[in-house]
Design an enzyme around this catalytic site. Sequence first.
Site, PDB file in Angstrom:
ATOM      1  N   SER A   1       1.433  -1.042   0.377  1.00  0.00           N
ATOM      2  CA  SER A   1       0.415   0.022   0.299  1.00  0.00           C
ATOM      3  C   SER A   1       0.998   1.055   0.140  1.00  0.00           C
ATOM      4  O   SER A   1       1.387   1.769  -0.788  1.00  0.00           O
ATOM      5  CB  SER A   1      -0.940  -0.022   1.479  1.00  0.00           C
ATOM      6  OG  SER A   1      -1.992   0.921   0.390  1.00  0.00           O
TER       7      SER A   1
ATOM      8  N   ASP B   1      -9.441  -5.201  -5.575  1.00  0.00           N
ATOM      9  CA  ASP B   1      -8.481  -4.542  -4.090  1.00  0.00           C
ATOM     10  C   ASP B   1      -9.712  -3.173  -5.132  1.00  0.00           C
ATOM     11  O   ASP B   1      -8.949  -2.281  -6.008  1.00  0.00           O
ATOM     12  CB  ASP B   1      -6.790  -4.337  -4.424  1.00  0.00           C
ATOM     13  CG  ASP B   1      -6.705  -2.885  -3.629  1.00  0.00           C
ATOM     14  OD1 ASP B   1      -6.823  -2.768  -3.127  1.00  0.00           O
ATOM     15  OD2 ASP B   1      -5.020  -3.102  -3.465  1.00  0.00           O
TER      16      ASP B   1
ATOM     17  N   HIS C   1      -7.392  -6.053  -0.697  1.00  0.00           N
ATOM     18  CA  HIS C   1      -5.934  -5.678  -0.771  1.00  0.00           C
ATOM     19  C   HIS C   1      -5.389  -6.280   0.485  1.00  0.00           C
ATOM     20  O   HIS C   1      -5.726  -6.187   2.012  1.00  0.00           O
ATOM     21  CB  HIS C   1      -6.431  -3.666  -0.005  1.00  0.00           C
ATOM     22  CG  HIS C   1      -5.065  -3.179   0.217  1.00  0.00           C
ATOM     23  ND1 HIS C   1      -4.810  -3.188  -1.193  1.00  0.00           N
ATOM     24  CD2 HIS C   1      -5.355  -1.969   1.377  1.00  0.00           C
ATOM     25  CE1 HIS C   1      -3.846  -2.263  -1.027  1.00  0.00           C
ATOM     26  NE2 HIS C   1      -3.567  -1.500   0.151  1.00  0.00           N
TER      27      HIS C   1
END
Length: 664
Positions: free
Chosen positions: A206, A312, A343
Site C-alpha cells: 500500500s 482491491d 487489499h
Amino acid sequence: MPTRARDTRLTYRSLVVAAVAALMAVLLSPAGAQGAGPRESGPPESRPVYSYENAVRESVWVDTGLDGDGDGRSDRVAVDIVRPGEPARQGRKIPVIMDASPYYSCCGRGNESQLKTYDAHGRPVRFPLYYDNYFVPRGYAFVAVDLAGTNRSDGCVDVGGRLDVQSAKAVVDWLNGRARGYTTRAGGERATAGWSDGRTGMIGKSYDGTVANGVAATGVDGLRTIVPIGAISSWYDYYFAQGAPLYDSGPDWLSGYVESPEARGRCAAVQRRLVDQAPRTGDWTKLWSERDYVKNADKVKASVFAVHGMQDLNVRTKHLGQWWDALADRGVERKIWLSQTGHVDPFDYRRATWVDTLHRWFDHYLLGYDNGIDREPMADIERHPDQWSTDKVWPPRTTHRTTVRPGPGQEPGVGTLALKPARPGTTETFTDDPAQSETEWAADLDRTTGAKAGFRTAPLTRDLRLAGSSTVTVTATPTTSTAHLSAVLVDIGPDTIRDYGSSGEGITTLTDRTCWGASTTGDSSCYKETRARTAAVDRTVLSRGWADLGTYVSAGHGRPLTPGRAYTITIDLAATDHVVPAGHRLALIVAGTDRDLIDPPDSTPTLTLDLARTSAQLPLTGGAGAFVRATAGSAPATATPRAVHSEGVTSPRPARRIPGGSHS
C-alpha cells in the site's frame, strides 16, 4: 555467420555465468563472505547462519536535504536498522531490504497491525512484519524508515510528494555513501553505513509500496529491486477516477491522520497546500504531476516484482495496469502476482510459496545468485481460491485489444454484446441512482431496471480470457449539467470466489501461528495463519472504471455539460486477468454512480446512450478470433448458468481513505 556469432556470445555468456556462480559458491559459503551460499544440491540460496538474537539494532537519522516543515533546518528521518553482527566484524558488507512507511506508529503494519517498539534507551526492539526475522539470519540488513513527519522523523507528510519520496531516497543515498547520517535526531555525531554494500531492495504494501514506486521512479543508484504490494502509481488516480471523486476527502486528511502529534503542530503550511492544490473538482494540478510516478517509468533501473489483488477496491488495479504497461514499454525486468483478494498481502493468502519466492527474488537481485528466478514464468494468477496458474509473459503475447459492441435486446436495458455495431440511432436510457451499486446492477442484468443499461453475450461455447486493461468508450446525452459514469464487466455464471467484500477482503484470520525466521523476546517471527474466505456466486464483477462525463475533452479537466448534447468519453477500467468459462456469459454494464465506490454528481441525470457509438475494448487472449469462437453455436445445456440473484459476495464496503485499510 550471424548465427555463429550469436552462438559464440551465448556460449561465452553461459561460461561467464557458470564461472561467477562457482566463484560465489566459494566466496559466499557459510564460512565465506555472506554467511550464505549454495544448497548441497540445486540453485544457490542464502541460509540462516547468522545470529538474530545478537544482531546489531540501532537507529540513525538521515538528512534528507529538504526543509519540509520550514524550521530553517534540513529534515532528518529516523532509520531503524537490524543487521547481523558477524559480517561487519569480519570486514564484509551486506545488502539491505528496506520498508519505508508512515504507519509504524499510527496504524501498524500487516494483518496484526504491528507497531515499532523501543527499549528504555530508544533502541529498536520490534520491527513489524517478518522481513527482519527471516532475512537477517540469511545475511541481509533490514531497514525500517519512518517517513518525514511520522514517528521519530522531522518534517511533514506530503502524501506521495517530494517529501515522502526523498525520505526513502535519502536513505538509499546514505547506504551508498552519498548522504549524511547522524547518531541522534539533533546532534552532530556522524553515522556511516560502512557495513552496507549499497545494494538495496525496497518492499512494502500500500503506502509503503507506493513509496517504493516513487523512489524507483527517481532512478536512484543502488536501488536494485522493488516489491510493491497493492501500491499506488499515481496519487490522482487514488482520489479521482477521470474527474469523479472516489472519497469524501483529499490528501490533507490522510496527511493529518498519519503524522505524529508533534508534526501536526508544525505542518500547517503543507496541509494548506494539500487542500489548495488538490481541488475536489477533480482537476489535474501540479500537485498531481509531482505524484505521478508513471510518467517517470523511463528512469526506473530496479527490477519490479508487483503484487496486487484483482478485487482491491482501496488501491484499484488501474494503478497496477498503468505502471506495469509503462515498465514493459521500457524493458524493465519484472514479475507479477495477481490474486482474487482485495487489499491483502500475499503473506496472508499464499504464505509458504510467497516467502520462498521472495527469498529467491532477493537472493538473485541483491546477492547476485543465479537461482533461475529470472527465467521462471513472469506471472502467477489465482484462478480460484488457492488455485494458481502461470504465464511465461504477462499479458500473454497472444492477447490483443478487441472491440466488442452493445446492441439492443428484447427488453429495454437488457441488450446484447457482440462484434457487430448497433444500427445508427439505437439507444438505451438510464437514470443515475446513487443508492445502487455494481452489486445490484449485476444482479439485475436479466431484467429491465431504470438505473443501468446491461449488455450480454449468449452463453459461451468456449472459455474466454481477458488479461490486461480494458477501456469503454461511451457516447451519452445527459439531461443535466453534471454526470458520472460507471462501466463494469461481469462474468454471469456460478462460481466460488474469494469474498473480497468481506472485512478480511478474501481471507479469514485463524488463531494458529506459524513462524518465519528467528525470534527474540521482543520480536516474534510467528504470525496468525489464514484461510480463504469464499462465497458461492452467480456472477462476478471482474473489472470496473468510472469517470466524470465533464472530462470528455481531458481526463484531468472537467467542464459543465449542456443538457441535450451528446458527449463521447473513454473510461479506463482496472487491469485484471479473468477466464469467463464456457457456459457463462460476459456482460457490460453502463450506469451512473457506483454506490460506496465513487461520489455522486451534484445533480441526478438521466443519460441516453448512443449504442452505435459505444464500445468496449477488451484485452482478449486470442483476440477477435477467440471471441468469435467463444460466442459461436450453443453452450451445452449442462453449462447453462443459473438465474442471477442478489446473494453471493459481500457488497463492497464504503471506500477507505487510507491506503492500507484494515490489512495494512
